[in-house]
Design a protein around this motif. Structure first.
Motif, mmCIF file in Angstrom:
data_model
loop_
_atom_site.group_PDB
_atom_site.id
_atom_site.type_symbol
_atom_site.label_atom_id
_atom_site.label_comp_id
_atom_site.label_asym_id
_atom_site.label_seq_id
_atom_site.Cartn_x
_atom_site.Cartn_y
_atom_site.Cartn_z
ATOM 1 N N ARG A 1 -50.722 14.325 -80.096
ATOM 2 C CA ARG A 1 -49.454 14.771 -80.688
ATOM 3 C C ARG A 1 -49.225 14.065 -82.035
ATOM 4 N N THR A 2 -49.568 12.792 -82.105
ATOM 5 C CA THR A 2 -49.434 12.052 -83.362
ATOM 6 C C THR A 2 -50.368 12.633 -84.416
ATOM 7 N N MET A 3 -51.616 12.924 -84.034
ATOM 8 C CA MET A 3 -52.563 13.513 -84.985
ATOM 9 C C MET A 3 -52.078 14.864 -85.484
ATOM 10 N N LYS A 4 -51.447 15.641 -84.614
ATOM 11 C CA LYS A 4 -50.929 16.955 -85.011
ATOM 12 C C LYS A 4 -49.827 16.789 -86.059
ATOM 13 N N ARG A 5 -48.939 15.812 -85.843
ATOM 14 C CA ARG A 5 -47.885 15.561 -86.838
ATOM 15 C C ARG A 5 -48.510 15.082 -88.153
ATOM 16 N N LEU A 6 -49.489 14.226 -88.063
ATOM 17 C CA LEU A 6 -50.152 13.661 -89.242
ATOM 18 C C LEU A 6 -50.892 14.737 -90.034
ATOM 19 N N GLU A 7 -51.459 15.705 -89.330
ATOM 20 C CA GLU A 7 -52.234 16.770 -89.956
ATOM 21 C C GLU A 7 -51.428 17.531 -91.010
ATOM 22 N N GLY A 8 -50.133 17.679 -90.788
ATOM 23 C CA GLY A 8 -49.306 18.446 -91.706
ATOM 24 C C GLY A 8 -48.681 17.633 -92.833
ATOM 25 N N LEU A 9 -49.027 16.359 -92.903
ATOM 26 C CA LEU A 9 -48.410 15.491 -93.910
ATOM 27 C C LEU A 9 -49.362 15.190 -95.056
ATOM 28 N N LYS A 10 -48.779 14.976 -96.230
ATOM 29 C CA LYS A 10 -49.556 14.557 -97.400
ATOM 30 C C LYS A 10 -49.477 13.037 -97.497
ATOM 31 N N PRO A 11 -50.511 12.399 -98.056
ATOM 32 C CA PRO A 11 -50.538 10.935 -98.081
ATOM 33 C C PRO A 11 -49.437 10.290 -98.913
ATOM 34 N N ALA B 1 -60.017 0.233 -90.566
ATOM 35 C CA ALA B 1 -60.037 -0.935 -91.460
ATOM 36 C C ALA B 1 -60.032 -0.491 -92.921
ATOM 37 N N GLU B 2 -60.782 0.550 -93.241
ATOM 38 C CA GLU B 2 -60.785 1.054 -94.612
ATOM 39 C C GLU B 2 -59.420 1.636 -94.972
ATOM 40 N N LEU B 3 -58.806 2.356 -94.042
ATOM 41 C CA LEU B 3 -57.467 2.900 -94.281
ATOM 42 C C LEU B 3 -56.471 1.773 -94.554
ATOM 43 N N GLU B 4 -56.562 0.713 -93.781
ATOM 44 C CA GLU B 4 -55.655 -0.426 -93.984
ATOM 45 C C GLU B 4 -55.907 -1.101 -95.325
ATOM 46 N N ALA B 5 -57.168 -1.191 -95.730
ATOM 47 C CA ALA B 5 -57.499 -1.808 -97.017
ATOM 48 C C ALA B 5 -56.957 -0.984 -98.182
ATOM 49 N N ASP C 1 -58.598 11.917 -96.783
ATOM 50 C CA ASP C 1 -59.939 12.277 -96.313
ATOM 51 C C ASP C 1 -60.339 11.443 -95.096
ATOM 52 N N LEU C 2 -60.079 10.140 -95.169
ATOM 53 C CA LEU C 2 -60.400 9.258 -94.041
ATOM 54 C C LEU C 2 -59.576 9.611 -92.808
ATOM 55 N N THR C 3 -58.321 9.943 -93.008
ATOM 56 C CA THR C 3 -57.466 10.333 -91.882
ATOM 57 C C THR C 3 -57.996 11.609 -91.240
ATOM 58 N N ASP C 4 -58.425 12.547 -92.056
ATOM 59 C CA ASP C 4 -59.044 13.772 -91.513
ATOM 60 C C ASP C 4 -60.303 13.427 -90.724
ATOM 61 N N GLN C 5 -61.136 12.534 -91.251
ATOM 62 C CA GLN C 5 -62.374 12.157 -90.567
ATOM 63 C C GLN C 5 -62.077 11.434 -89.251
ATOM 64 N N VAL C 6 -61.090 10.541 -89.270
ATOM 65 C CA VAL C 6 -60.684 9.857 -88.033
ATOM 66 C C VAL C 6 -60.228 10.890 -87.005
ATOM 67 N N THR C 7 -59.432 11.855 -87.450
ATOM 68 C CA THR C 7 -58.935 12.883 -86.542
ATOM 69 C C THR C 7 -60.087 13.670 -85.936
ATOM 70 N N ILE C 8 -61.033 14.061 -86.750
ATOM 71 C CA ILE C 8 -62.199 14.795 -86.254
ATOM 72 C C ILE C 8 -62.910 13.984 -85.170
ATOM 73 N N PHE D 1 -46.128 9.957 -93.573
ATOM 74 C CA PHE D 1 -47.583 9.836 -93.404
ATOM 75 C C PHE D 1 -47.939 8.419 -92.948
ATOM 76 N N GLU D 2 -47.408 7.421 -93.636
ATOM 77 C CA GLU D 2 -47.714 6.021 -93.305
ATOM 78 C C GLU D 2 -47.232 5.668 -91.904
ATOM 79 N N ALA D 3 -46.039 6.136 -91.542
ATOM 80 C CA ALA D 3 -45.496 5.828 -90.220
ATOM 81 C C ALA D 3 -46.346 6.454 -89.115
ATOM 82 N N GLN D 4 -46.744 7.712 -89.306
ATOM 83 C CA GLN D 4 -47.563 8.387 -88.297
ATOM 84 C C GLN D 4 -48.970 7.795 -88.221
#
Length: 191
Positions: free
Chosen positions: A88-98, A24-28, A43-50, A103-106
């Protein structure tokens, strides 16, 4: 009720709500073009991934084998397939910058995959577990899940084993290496 007294469904549902709060915070923050907003989204994407990786590893090591044995092999296998897609999606996202368009699509794909998985788990697997397992078994599984999450990896490793004995042997070692790498890079910490 202490944390160690929560049953596995309570533990996993709590995880689901935490991830949804971060979504929800990411969407906001979506569409806010400041450097600060982009950094917060990363940072939030990293935390979600963790959180998702730790949660998934614990489910695959402790919950799904029990579900496979006492509830439904097909439900356990389907849930593991959904985990693999999200990983697999998180792995692709990990290598992207915001600020990269992909990044948005993944990120949107990850949210969709996780929300669908959570909905299925909470509407199908969890009720089946409540009807088959005793409360004591559910509490014991909850303790195992919380213990496994403490040692679990924090980064996606799509090619890592997801069944015993490989997951139980490699998981803690990979988790230690991930946590050391996170400490050095300050990944998963509030900035």
């Amino acid at each position: 009720m202490t944390t160690s007294e929560r049953d596995v469904i309570e533990v996993l549902t709590h995880d689901h709500r935490e991830v949804e709060r971060m979504f929800a915070e990411l969407e906001a923050l979506h569409g806010i073009g400041t450097d600060e907003a982009r950094q917060r989204r990363k940072d939030l994407t990293d935390q979600v991934t963790i959180e998702l990786v730790r949660h998934s590893v614990a489910e695959e090591a402790e919950v799904y084998p029990a579900v496979k044995k006492k509830v439904s092999e097909s439900e356990a296998e389907h849930a593991k397939e959904e985990h693999a897609e999200a990983e697999r999606t998180m792995k692709r996202l990990e290598g992207l910058k915001p600020d990269e368009p992909e990044f948005e699509a993944q990120l949107a794909l990850l949210m969709q995959e996780v929300r669908e998985h959570v909905a299925e788990e909470e509407s199908e697997i969890f009720p089946h577990m409540r009807s088959v397992f005793t409360q004591e078994e559910l509490i014991e599984l909850g303790k195992k899940v919380e213990s496994t999450k403490k040692l679990a990896p924090t980064r996606p490793h799509p090619s890592a084993p997801d069944e015993p004995p490989g997951d139980k042997i490699l998981g803690p070692v990979t988790g230690l290496l991930d946590r050391m790498r996170d400490a050095v890079t300050k990944r998963g910490t509030e900035r």
